[in-house]
Write a protein that holds these residues in place. Structure first.
Motif, PDB file in Angstrom:
ATOM      1  N   LEU A 162     -24.381 -27.045 -53.401  1.00 19.01           N
ATOM      2  CA  LEU A 162     -23.261 -26.547 -52.211  1.00 19.01           C
ATOM      3  C   LEU A 162     -23.814 -25.746 -51.399  1.00 19.01           C
ATOM      4  O   LEU A 162     -24.820 -24.942 -51.685  1.00 19.01           O
ATOM      5  N   PRO A 163     -23.376 -25.808 -50.191  1.00 17.38           N
ATOM      6  CA  PRO A 163     -23.844 -24.762 -49.093  1.00 17.38           C
ATOM      7  C   PRO A 163     -23.386 -23.354 -49.597  1.00 17.38           C
ATOM      8  O   PRO A 163     -22.434 -23.294 -50.429  1.00 17.38           O
ATOM      9  N   TRP A 164     -23.929 -22.550 -49.063  1.00 18.87           N
ATOM     10  CA  TRP A 164     -23.588 -20.938 -49.512  1.00 18.87           C
ATOM     11  C   TRP A 164     -23.884 -19.988 -48.519  1.00 18.87           C
ATOM     12  O   TRP A 164     -24.907 -19.892 -47.633  1.00 18.87           O
ATOM     13  N   ASP A 165     -22.900 -19.031 -48.543  1.00 17.40           N
ATOM     14  CA  ASP A 165     -23.040 -17.965 -47.557  1.00 17.40           C
ATOM     15  C   ASP A 165     -23.664 -16.704 -48.258  1.00 17.40           C
ATOM     16  O   ASP A 165     -22.758 -16.181 -49.131  1.00 17.40           O
ATOM     17  N   LEU A 166     -24.724 -16.284 -48.025  1.00 16.68           N
ATOM     18  CA  LEU A 166     -25.344 -15.128 -48.822  1.00 16.68           C
ATOM     19  C   LEU A 166     -24.698 -13.953 -49.049  1.00 16.68           C
ATOM     20  O   LEU A 166     -24.574 -13.348 -49.774  1.00 16.68           O
ATOM     21  N   GLU A 167     -24.285 -13.437 -47.480  1.00 14.11           N
ATOM     22  CA  GLU A 167     -23.559 -12.310 -47.370  1.00 14.11           C
ATOM     23  C   GLU A 167     -22.146 -12.110 -48.167  1.00 14.11           C
ATOM     24  O   GLU A 167     -21.756 -11.004 -48.611  1.00 14.11           O
ATOM     25  N   SER A 168     -21.353 -13.061 -47.909  1.00 14.51           N
ATOM     26  CA  SER A 168     -20.064 -13.044 -48.517  1.00 14.51           C
ATOM     27  C   SER A 168     -19.850 -13.683 -49.994  1.00 14.51           C
ATOM     28  O   SER A 168     -18.928 -13.312 -50.553  1.00 14.51           O
ATOM     29  N   GLY A 169     -21.047 -14.191 -50.427  1.00 14.00           N
ATOM     30  CA  GLY A 169     -21.128 -14.918 -51.735  1.00 14.00           C
ATOM     31  C   GLY A 169     -19.854 -15.705 -51.975  1.00 14.00           C
ATOM     32  O   GLY A 169     -19.307 -15.910 -52.898  1.00 14.00           O
ATOM     33  N   THR A 170     -19.834 -16.631 -50.806  1.00  8.65           N
ATOM     34  CA  THR A 170     -18.872 -17.686 -50.909  1.00  8.65           C
ATOM     35  C   THR A 170     -19.282 -19.065 -50.445  1.00  8.65           C
ATOM     36  O   THR A 170     -20.281 -19.179 -49.959  1.00  8.65           O
ATOM     37  N   VAL A 171     -18.458 -20.125 -50.485  1.00 16.12           N
ATOM     38  CA  VAL A 171     -19.019 -21.580 -50.157  1.00 16.12           C
ATOM     39  C   VAL A 171     -18.323 -21.502 -48.738  1.00 16.12           C
ATOM     40  O   VAL A 171     -17.006 -21.409 -48.749  1.00 16.12           O
ATOM     41  N   PRO A 172     -19.039 -21.742 -47.781  1.00 20.37           N
ATOM     42  CA  PRO A 172     -18.412 -22.031 -46.317  1.00 20.37           C
ATOM     43  C   PRO A 172     -17.441 -23.309 -46.312  1.00 20.37           C
ATOM     44  O   PRO A 172     -17.608 -24.285 -47.048  1.00 20.37           O
ATOM     45  N   ASP A 173     -16.078 -22.846 -45.682  1.00 25.77           N
ATOM     46  CA  ASP A 173     -15.156 -24.031 -45.505  1.00 25.77           C
ATOM     47  C   ASP A 173     -14.275 -23.952 -44.444  1.00 25.77           C
ATOM     48  O   ASP A 173     -14.307 -22.864 -43.746  1.00 25.77           O
TER      49      ASP A 173
ATOM     50  N   GLY B  49     -10.491 -25.131 -47.082  1.00 27.57           N
ATOM     51  CA  GLY B  49     -10.895 -25.720 -48.505  1.00 27.57           C
ATOM     52  C   GLY B  49     -11.764 -26.758 -48.471  1.00 27.57           C
ATOM     53  O   GLY B  49     -12.361 -27.084 -49.473  1.00 27.57           O
ATOM     54  N   ARG B  50     -12.031 -27.574 -47.108  1.00 28.86           N
ATOM     55  CA  ARG B  50     -12.970 -28.446 -46.991  1.00 28.86           C
ATOM     56  C   ARG B  50     -14.391 -27.789 -46.945  1.00 28.86           C
ATOM     57  O   ARG B  50     -14.613 -26.938 -46.188  1.00 28.86           O
ATOM     58  N   VAL B  51     -15.546 -27.883 -47.844  1.00 30.12           N
ATOM     59  CA  VAL B  51     -16.639 -27.548 -47.949  1.00 30.12           C
ATOM     60  C   VAL B  51     -17.345 -28.029 -46.661  1.00 30.12           C
ATOM     61  O   VAL B  51     -17.440 -29.168 -46.409  1.00 30.12           O
ATOM     62  N   ILE B  52     -17.886 -26.838 -45.827  1.00 33.60           N
ATOM     63  CA  ILE B  52     -18.673 -27.262 -44.529  1.00 33.60           C
ATOM     64  C   ILE B  52     -20.264 -27.050 -45.024  1.00 33.60           C
ATOM     65  O   ILE B  52     -20.565 -26.087 -45.189  1.00 33.60           O
ATOM     66  N   GLU B  53     -21.061 -28.253 -44.387  1.00 32.01           N
ATOM     67  CA  GLU B  53     -22.221 -28.003 -44.767  1.00 32.01           C
ATOM     68  C   GLU B  53     -22.948 -27.380 -43.293  1.00 32.01           C
ATOM     69  O   GLU B  53     -22.280 -26.930 -42.493  1.00 32.01           O
ATOM     70  N   GLU B  54     -24.206 -27.185 -43.496  1.00 30.10           N
ATOM     71  CA  GLU B  54     -24.911 -26.167 -42.512  1.00 30.10           C
ATOM     72  C   GLU B  54     -24.771 -26.877 -41.084  1.00 30.10           C
ATOM     73  O   GLU B  54     -24.801 -26.102 -40.148  1.00 30.10           O
ATOM     74  N   GLY B  55     -24.621 -27.996 -40.911  1.00 23.75           N
ATOM     75  CA  GLY B  55     -24.644 -28.820 -39.654  1.00 23.75           C
ATOM     76  C   GLY B  55     -23.281 -28.772 -39.197  1.00 23.75           C
ATOM     77  O   GLY B  55     -22.746 -29.043 -37.997  1.00 23.75           O
ATOM     78  N   GLY B  56     -22.196 -28.352 -40.079  1.00 19.22           N
ATOM     79  CA  GLY B  56     -20.802 -28.275 -39.675  1.00 19.22           C
ATOM     80  C   GLY B  56     -19.968 -29.472 -40.101  1.00 19.22           C
ATOM     81  O   GLY B  56     -18.770 -29.596 -39.554  1.00 19.22           O
ATOM     82  N   ASP B  57     -20.474 -30.350 -40.668  1.00 18.45           N
ATOM     83  CA  ASP B  57     -19.737 -31.667 -41.304  1.00 18.45           C
ATOM     84  C   ASP B  57     -19.120 -31.311 -42.744  1.00 18.45           C
ATOM     85  O   ASP B  57     -19.683 -30.368 -43.309  1.00 18.45           O
ATOM     86  N   HIS B  58     -18.084 -31.845 -42.839  1.00 21.05           N
ATOM     87  CA  HIS B  58     -17.377 -31.390 -44.212  1.00 21.05           C
ATOM     88  C   HIS B  58     -18.262 -32.625 -45.319  1.00 21.05           C
ATOM     89  O   HIS B  58     -18.699 -33.628 -45.118  1.00 21.05           O
TER      90      HIS B  58
END
Length: 454
Positions: free
Chosen positions: A329-340, A343-352
């Protein structure tokens, strides 16, 4: 006839169970139907309620009753003792389910970047909570030799840590604490607990009820320095706009002006003291250095250049929880959360990331109370169902429920079930009955698996 919508939820704490509840209450549950499987790495469900809430808070643990009603429904199955990332992976789940929801929460300690944090006697609050809550994966003993203790942070976790350290073992015996925790607390030498916040009373993150409960113990004297009661324009605005903030401030004001009593254990609540270094000698904690701060007019603070060294033997860092990074899963290192987004998980390129969703603390970070995750779950489930209605979900190759059981059996995974939880629950209640206690928590993972009939 169309088959039911198949959804996997990774994490059987409140966030995951609320998501299951939202799915079962949706229109889709009636036609074509919904089938939900929850995967939990612990042998027992309920997540933070079982392994993060202090044992002397049965009111909060009462939320389990509502969660029970969800897991009792025939459309829901529980697979406990199953670890995402080792026992099964994202591709495995996508083979069995139309959608995958991650609700794995946050159980690790957020990093505090000050000198001395690695000294012997510097502890994470999450680690201590896991010990006194009987988490099966932590040591059975805890060093409680410190007579003077510092707790860093002014949230409810800091209150829990302080209260557990200040209460006597016999006060906590009627709760569900296991024997090893009771024996450990009997050896506790803490007499003075100092709680430090870098801002003022109006910025404290205590819940009013949790704060007031601190003063209910016959063995705890709560002390607030009158000089720490201070407000600026930003603080006054915060009190006017938030009833809970005002209630917390009033409680602290009342404590600041009363006479100090003679209860044997003391909790000092300090404000406007920013921790800058944990002091040590020979590798062990011997003190804490703080910088005095002052309000800047907006409710924030600035340093004054005045430092105080506090003599303490241990420091507990209650500065927030952090989620574990989830494989694939993609990861935001600073916040320690999955980008979304919603609630839809968002990949690095911006796609769901198709058919993959998040809810709870893994989505927004460890903020808010347990009940706040309900709104998260409702928003996320609405978007999942919108994707289902517009045929944006992928199609699993093996959607039959029996395929999951066969997969775990082939992998040799000893999983527990919802029926197994009832067996474990009965065993814990039986342990408590001779002592007039509601339950005594079973700690060892192997014992939990055996009692659950894994």
């Amino acid at each position: 006839m169309p088959r039911p919508l198949r959804v996997a939820i990774v994490g059987a704490g409140p966030a995951g169970i609320y998501a299951a509840d939202a799915l079962l209450k949706s229109d889709v549950a009636a036609d074509p139907g919904v089938s939900v499987d929850l995967f939990e790495r612990m042998p027992a469900p309920f997540g933070l309620i079982r392994y993060g809430v202090a044992p002397d808070h049965p009111r909060i643990k009462g939320i389990v009753t509502a969660l029970h009603q969800v897991l009792d429904k025939p459309q829901v199955r529980l697979f406990g003792n199953v670890n995402y990332g080792t026992d099964l992976h994202l591709d495995d789940l996508r083979a069995f389910y139309d959608a995958v929801i991650f609700s794995t929460g946050a159980m690790a300690d957020r990093e505090l970047r000050i000198p001395g944090v690695d000294l012997d006697g510097s502890y994470g609050a999450a680690d201590f909570a896991s010990w006194y809550d009987g988490h099966p994966d932590v040591p059975r003993t805890w060093p409680l030799h410190a007579e003077k203790v510092a707790v860093l942070g002014v949230g409810n976790v800091a209150l829990d840590i302080s209260r557990i350290l200040a209460k006597t073992a016999d006060e906590l015996l009627p709760t569900e604490i296991p024997p090893n925790v009771y024996e450990g607390l009997k050896a506790n030498r803490a007499k003075e607990i100092h709680v430090f916040g870098r801002r003022g009373p109006a910025q404290a993150k205590f819940s009013p009820m949790e704060l007031r409960e601190l003063d209910h113990s016959p063995s705890i004297e709560v002390i607030v320095n009158p000089e720490d009661i201070d407000y600026d324009e930003g603080s006054i605005a915060e009190r006017r706009g938030n009833k809970q903030t005002d209630m917390v401030a009033k409680t602290l004001e009342n404590w600041a002006i009363r006479d100090v009593g003679d209860r044997p254990h003391r909790i000092h609540l300090h404000f406007f003291e920013s921790p800058v270094e944990i002091l040590g000698e020979d590798g062990k904690v011997v003190g804490l250095r703080t910088e005095r701060t002052e309000l800047d007019g907006t409710g924030n603070v600035k340093g004054t250049g005045t430092y105080t060294d506090w003599e303490v033997d241990a420091v507990y860092r209650a500065v927030g929880y952090l989620s574990d990074k989830l494989p694939k899963l993609p990861w935001d290192l600073e916040s320690g959360t999955v980008p979304d987004e919603g609630g839809r998980v968002i990949e690095e390129g911006g796609d769901h990331l198709q058919s993959v969703y998040v809810t709870g603390w893994i989505r927004r970070g460890p903020v808010g109370l347990i009940g706040h995750t309900k709104g998260d779950a409702n928003e996320m489930v609405a978007n999942l169902l919108d994707d289902f209605a517009h045929e944006r979900l992928h199609t699993p190759v093996s959607p039959g429920p029996e395929a999951v059981d066969a997969f775990l059996a082939e992998r040799g995974v000893r999983f527990t079930t919802w029926e197994g939880w009832y067996k474990l629950d009965a065993a814990e209640r039986a342990l408590g009955e001779p002592q007039g206690r509601e339950r005594v928590k079973i700690v060892e993972r192997e014992d939990m698996l055996r009692e659950s009939g894994a």
